[in-house]
Design an enzyme around this catalytic site. Structure first.
Site, PDB file in Angstrom:
ATOM      1  N   TYR A  61     -62.448  20.964   7.750  1.00 37.87           N
ATOM      2  CA  TYR A  61     -62.033  21.085   9.149  1.00 37.87           C
ATOM      3  C   TYR A  61     -62.233  22.534   9.571  1.00 37.87           C
ATOM      4  O   TYR A  61     -61.469  23.412   9.186  1.00 37.87           O
ATOM      5  CB  TYR A  61     -60.572  20.665   9.269  1.00 37.87           C
ATOM      6  CG  TYR A  61     -59.986  20.663  10.669  1.00 37.87           C
ATOM      7  CD1 TYR A  61     -60.768  20.745  11.819  1.00 37.87           C
ATOM      8  CD2 TYR A  61     -58.604  20.540  10.844  1.00 37.87           C
ATOM      9  CE1 TYR A  61     -60.208  20.726  13.077  1.00 37.87           C
ATOM     10  CE2 TYR A  61     -58.029  20.516  12.102  1.00 37.87           C
ATOM     11  CZ  TYR A  61     -58.829  20.616  13.211  1.00 37.87           C
ATOM     12  OH  TYR A  61     -58.264  20.592  14.468  1.00 37.87           O
ATOM     13  N   LYS A  68     -65.371  18.193  10.112  1.00 39.07           N
ATOM     14  CA  LYS A  68     -65.076  18.117  11.536  1.00 39.07           C
ATOM     15  C   LYS A  68     -65.465  19.464  12.123  1.00 39.07           C
ATOM     16  O   LYS A  68     -64.871  20.495  11.786  1.00 39.07           O
ATOM     17  CB  LYS A  68     -63.596  17.833  11.797  1.00 39.07           C
ATOM     18  CG  LYS A  68     -63.237  17.811  13.282  1.00 39.07           C
ATOM     19  CD  LYS A  68     -61.749  17.592  13.515  1.00 39.07           C
ATOM     20  CE  LYS A  68     -61.446  17.596  15.008  1.00 39.07           C
ATOM     21  NZ  LYS A  68     -59.989  17.428  15.291  1.00 39.07           N
TER      22      LYS A  68
END
Length: 304
Positions: free
Chosen positions: A141, A169
């Site tokens: 992330y 992400k």
């Protein structure tokens, strides 16, 4: 024995779930079920509880685990649950990951270590060490406007080759950085857009899907946009995204998920409460978002 998910399952739209809570800050399991019922049948590919949208830092460890367990219990069994791990340090992150694995998560979305502002070597070693020890596959992330540090593309290229790191992400809004990332990651690694506002651009530049905040509210709209992009109907996809820009401006005008929670009732989720330090959305902003969402929901009902 549970089958471990792979990067091939990281395709499509994954709503970044906000966390329904009661007035005393506990997981509102009835509202979680209502949210999942709203998402059911919309074509989503899975869900992502406990990211920033999920107010990870404001929840106790026990409530984080209860959120994941509730999602896993009431979400379709074939849809993966990618649970966020947003702790700033390694040992707490490992403990959190194990607890969320025990609660039923299928993968862990691990945030770049923050506050200490590590070097690129430190970031590389952190993710490698975590992936070696993690009970579940890891999704990186990267969100530098929250952590104050970007992951260098060459570091992401190396991390993408670790057998237990299956994707990321991408919330870095620097599109040149994004282009350099997708240019060199392993074929076994899935890059997911993490930005509602530039999702089509990231898809056209190599993303395989998205972890999308406003898919909590408009899941069919986002899965439709994904379908248009992956079938070569770029102009239609961009036109659809253009229609959302006014709503996106409102949804992110205050710290997420405040505005979105203030209008959740329009999709059958009765859980407006936020966790400290967030406070209720400005009433005028909420009213304007409610008006915009009402129009979009009417359009969404026309989608197959």
């Amino acid at each position: 024995m549970t089958t471990r998910i792979t990067s091939e399952q990281l395709r499509g739209i994954f709503p970044a779930l906000a966390t329904p809570v009661t007035a005393d800050g506990q997981i509102d399991t009835q509202a979680v079920r209502a949210l999942l019922a709203h998402l059911q049948g919309s074509g989503i590919s899975g869900t992502v509880p406990l990211g920033g949208t999920g107010e990870y830092g404001a929840l106790s460890r026990a409530e984080r685990a209860r959120m994941v367990a509730t999602v896993r219990e009431h979400q379709a069994a074939d849809l993966p649950v990618l649970a966020g791990v947003l702790d700033p340090g390694y040992h707490d992150a490992i403990a959190s990951g194990q607890a969320l694995a025990d609660a039923g998560a299928d993968a862990l979305m691990l945030l770049t270590p923050y506050y200490t502002t590590p070097s690129q070597q430190g970031i590389r070693d952190y993710f490698m060490r975590y992936a070696d020890a993690s009970p579940l596959p890891v999704v990186i992330y990267e969100i530098p406007y929250r952590t104050r540090i970007s992951i260098a593309p060459e570091v992401l290229h190396e991390l993408s080759r670790h057998e237990n790191i299956i994707g990321m992400k991408a919330c870095n809004t620097d599109m040149y950085h994004f282009l350099k990332v997708v240019q060199g990651v392993d074929a076994s690694f899935a890059v997911l857009s993490g930005e509602d506002t530039i999702f089509p651009a990231q898809m056209l530049c190599g993303a395989q899907g998205g972890i999308i905040v406003t898919a909590n509210l408009l899941p069919k709209t986002w899965t439709r946009m994904y379908a248009l992009l992956t079938s070569g109907k770029t102009e239609e996809a961009l036109a659809l995204h253009q229609e959302l820009i006014g709503l996106l401006d409102l949804a992110f005008a205050e710290t997420n998920p405040g505005p979105m929670k203030s209008v959740w009732d329009l999709v059958g989720v009765q859980a407006p409460h936020l966790l400290a330090p967030l406070v209720d959305c400005n009433p005028d902003l909420s009213a304007r978002l409610r008006e915009a969402l009402t129009v979009r929901l009417q359009a969404e009902r026309q989608l197959a």
